[in-house]
Motif scaffolding. Structure first.
Motif, PDB file in Angstrom:
ATOM      1  N   SER A  20       0.850  -1.189   0.000  1.00 13.06           N
ATOM      2  CA  SER A  20       0.000   0.000   0.000  1.00 13.06           C
ATOM      3  C   SER A  20       0.886   1.239   0.000  1.00 13.06           C
ATOM      4  O   SER A  20       1.813   1.333   0.813  1.00 13.06           O
ATOM      5  N   VAL A  21       0.594   2.192  -0.884  1.00 14.42           N
ATOM      6  CA  VAL A  21       1.450   3.371  -1.053  1.00 14.42           C
ATOM      7  C   VAL A  21       0.822   4.601  -0.415  1.00 14.42           C
ATOM      8  O   VAL A  21      -0.328   4.944  -0.708  1.00 14.42           O
ATOM      9  N   ALA A  22       1.613   5.277   0.435  1.00 11.69           N
ATOM     10  CA  ALA A  22       1.160   6.517   1.063  1.00 11.69           C
ATOM     11  C   ALA A  22       1.622   7.731   0.258  1.00 11.69           C
ATOM     12  O   ALA A  22       0.853   8.652  -0.010  1.00 11.69           O
ATOM     13  N   THR A  23       2.909   7.740  -0.138  1.00 12.34           N
ATOM     14  CA  THR A  23       3.447   8.833  -0.947  1.00 12.34           C
ATOM     15  C   THR A  23       4.404   8.270  -1.996  1.00 12.34           C
ATOM     16  O   THR A  23       4.981   7.205  -1.816  1.00 12.34           O
ATOM     17  N   GLY A  24       4.569   9.008  -3.108  1.00 11.98           N
ATOM     18  CA  GLY A  24       5.521   8.609  -4.132  1.00 11.98           C
ATOM     19  C   GLY A  24       4.982   7.551  -5.073  1.00 11.98           C
ATOM     20  O   GLY A  24       3.777   7.360  -5.208  1.00 11.98           O
ATOM     21  N   LYS A  25       5.899   6.856  -5.737  1.00 11.53           N
ATOM     22  CA  LYS A  25       5.548   5.827  -6.706  1.00 11.53           C
ATOM     23  C   LYS A  25       6.330   4.552  -6.398  1.00 11.53           C
ATOM     24  O   LYS A  25       7.514   4.605  -6.068  1.00 11.53           O
ATOM     25  N   VAL A  26       5.662   3.426  -6.525  1.00  5.09           N
ATOM     26  CA  VAL A  26       6.269   2.131  -6.197  1.00  5.09           C
ATOM     27  C   VAL A  26       6.037   1.156  -7.343  1.00  5.09           C
ATOM     28  O   VAL A  26       4.954   1.116  -7.923  1.00  5.09           O
ATOM     29  N   SER A  27       7.048   0.373  -7.655  1.00  4.17           N
ATOM     30  CA  SER A  27       6.933  -0.696  -8.644  1.00  4.17           C
ATOM     31  C   SER A  27       6.960  -2.035  -7.919  1.00  4.17           C
ATOM     32  O   SER A  27       7.862  -2.301  -7.121  1.00  4.17           O
ATOM     33  N   VAL A  28       5.962  -2.865  -8.178  1.00  2.00           N
ATOM     34  CA  VAL A  28       5.889  -4.190  -7.561  1.00  2.00           C
ATOM     35  C   VAL A  28       5.872  -5.225  -8.686  1.00  2.00           C
ATOM     36  O   VAL A  28       5.045  -5.146  -9.597  1.00  2.00           O
ATOM     37  N   LYS A  29       6.787  -6.165  -8.628  1.00  3.59           N
ATOM     38  CA  LYS A  29       6.812  -7.184  -9.676  1.00  3.59           C
ATOM     39  C   LYS A  29       7.127  -8.551  -9.097  1.00  3.59           C
ATOM     40  O   LYS A  29       7.715  -8.670  -8.013  1.00  3.59           O
ATOM     41  N   ARG A  30       6.717  -9.566  -9.843  1.00  2.00           N
ATOM     42  CA  ARG A  30       6.990 -10.942  -9.436  1.00  2.00           C
ATOM     43  C   ARG A  30       8.407 -11.293  -9.832  1.00  2.00           C
ATOM     44  O   ARG A  30       8.820 -11.069 -10.978  1.00  2.00           O
ATOM     45  N   ARG A  31       9.171 -11.824  -8.887  1.00  2.00           N
ATOM     46  CA  ARG A  31      10.543 -12.231  -9.151  1.00  2.00           C
ATOM     47  C   ARG A  31      10.548 -13.589  -9.814  1.00  2.00           C
ATOM     48  O   ARG A  31      10.118 -14.580  -9.243  1.00  2.00           O
ATOM     49  N   LEU A  32      11.056 -13.649 -11.051  1.00  2.94           N
ATOM     50  CA  LEU A  32      11.099 -14.905 -11.775  1.00  2.94           C
ATOM     51  C   LEU A  32      12.408 -15.643 -11.476  1.00  2.94           C
ATOM     52  O   LEU A  32      13.443 -15.016 -11.246  1.00  2.94           O
TER      53      LEU A  32
END
Length: 346
Positions: free
Chosen positions: A214-226
């Motif tokens: 969950s993001v409060a401020t800014g930008k976040v990238s979430v990805k599945r680690r292969l």
């Protein structure tokens, strides 16, 4: 390592008086960007009286930052280089020549100390928080991490390389120090969360159905680690902005993205136990970590019941009593476990 070799070579050329103007400029730029300048300013201030004997008149004294800047600014270097082709001659004509020589000598000693330290791999540090406890951890780059109960974070004693990487088990709220050139990466099971500087919450407890970011401020990238054998495949990635949340379900390998009120993120930091339409199965896991007791759902059908509510600094008995009223369950609190029974939900 190539960068370290280049700087080492430039220091040697400076010592041998064979450094060119362009190479000298690279060396000076390094001093300004590597952190050496702050150390040199401090050293210079401590040795100012001694340095005045090397060509600086008392009338030109100023604030420490101005002293340093005047000695090593590109403006001074360019002015001198226009008068002198060879650097040896430049030093003879510059009033600050001896001081620059001393300063770069100090910088080289500091640099080689750092280089020696870098040759030793940083030690990994693991901080674990017991059930029912919370703690704040400050990482080497200044990033602040609030760890929820029964959580664990692993990080190096110093960050090296192009990224800042940590591993998390459990739940934590991050306030990441901004550094555009060194992304901050959190590894949680199959997921990798990457940021530059922002604040967000990650819940990745073992036994819980999914991993929640969950993001409060800014930008976040979430990805599945292969796995390494699948590096050629397209990565699954989700971008999150403020007031957005994603839940990753390992079983189906799906991301479910949704909006979330900013004031509902990481309420646990303020002692608020919050259930926002979560299954009783997930709520049981949260209760285990929050109160440090094993929670057993006697009837499997209870797992599908949905619970909502907020409880600030409430006892386990009060929280369970609220659930009893909402779902019609029965519960028994024992020394090290809680038994929940009832009709269940379909």
């Amino acid at each position: 390592m190539e960068r370290e070799k280049d700087i080492k070579r430039l220091f040697q050329k400076f010592k041998d008086n064979s450094i060119t103007r362009d190479e000298y400029q690279v060396l000076m730029d390094w001093i300004g960007t590597s952190g050496a300048d702050s150390k040199l300013r401090k050293w210079m201030d401590e040795h100012w009286e001694e340095l005045k004997k090397n060509g600086i008149s008392p009338e030109r004294e100023s604030e420490p930052s101005q002293r340093f800047s005047r000695l090593v600014t590109r403006k001074e270097i360019r002015r001198a280089s226009q008068r002198n082709r060879r650097w040896g001659a430049m030093y003879r004509h510059m009033a600050v020549a001896a001081v620059i020589v001393v300063l770069l000598g100090v910088a080289s000693l500091w640099y080689f100390d750092v280089l020696k330290e870098a040759e030793t791999p940083p030690v990994l540090i693991t901080q674990s928080i017991a059930p029912g406890k919370k703690a704040t951890i400050v990482l080497p780059d200044g990033t602040q991490v609030r760890l929820n109960s029964n959580s664990e974070i692993t990080f190096p004693e110093r960050f090296e390389g192009a990224t800042r990487e940590v591993s998390l088990r459990g739940e934590a709220f991050f306030e990441v120090t901004k550094d555009k050139t060194h992304p901050f990466i959190i590894k949680t099971g199959a997921l990798e969360t990457r940021v530059l500087g922002t604040s967000f919450n990650i819940m990745a407890y073992e036994g819980r159905e999914g991993v929640e970011v969950s993001v409060a401020t800014g930008k976040v990238s979430v990805k599945r680690r292969l796995p390494e054998t699948l590096d050629g495949q397209r990565q699954q990635e989700v971008l999150l902005y403020p007031s957005e949340q994603v839940v990753y379900h390992p079983g189906s390998e799906e991301f479910v993205k949704s909006s979330i009120p900013a004031d509902s993120i990481a309420l646990w930091k303020d002692g608020i136990l919050s259930f926002n339409r979560v299954s009783l199965e997930d709520a049981a896991v949260i209760l285990e970590h929050w109160y440090g007791k094993k929670v057993i759902l006697k009837n499997p059908a209870l797992k599908h019941c949905i619970i909502r509510g907020k409880h600030k600094n409430e006892s386990l008995a009060n929280v369970l009593h609220s659930m009893q009223y909402a779902l019609g369950i029965r519960y028994e609190i024992r020394e090290d476990e809680v038994i929940i029974d009832g009709k269940g939900c379909q």
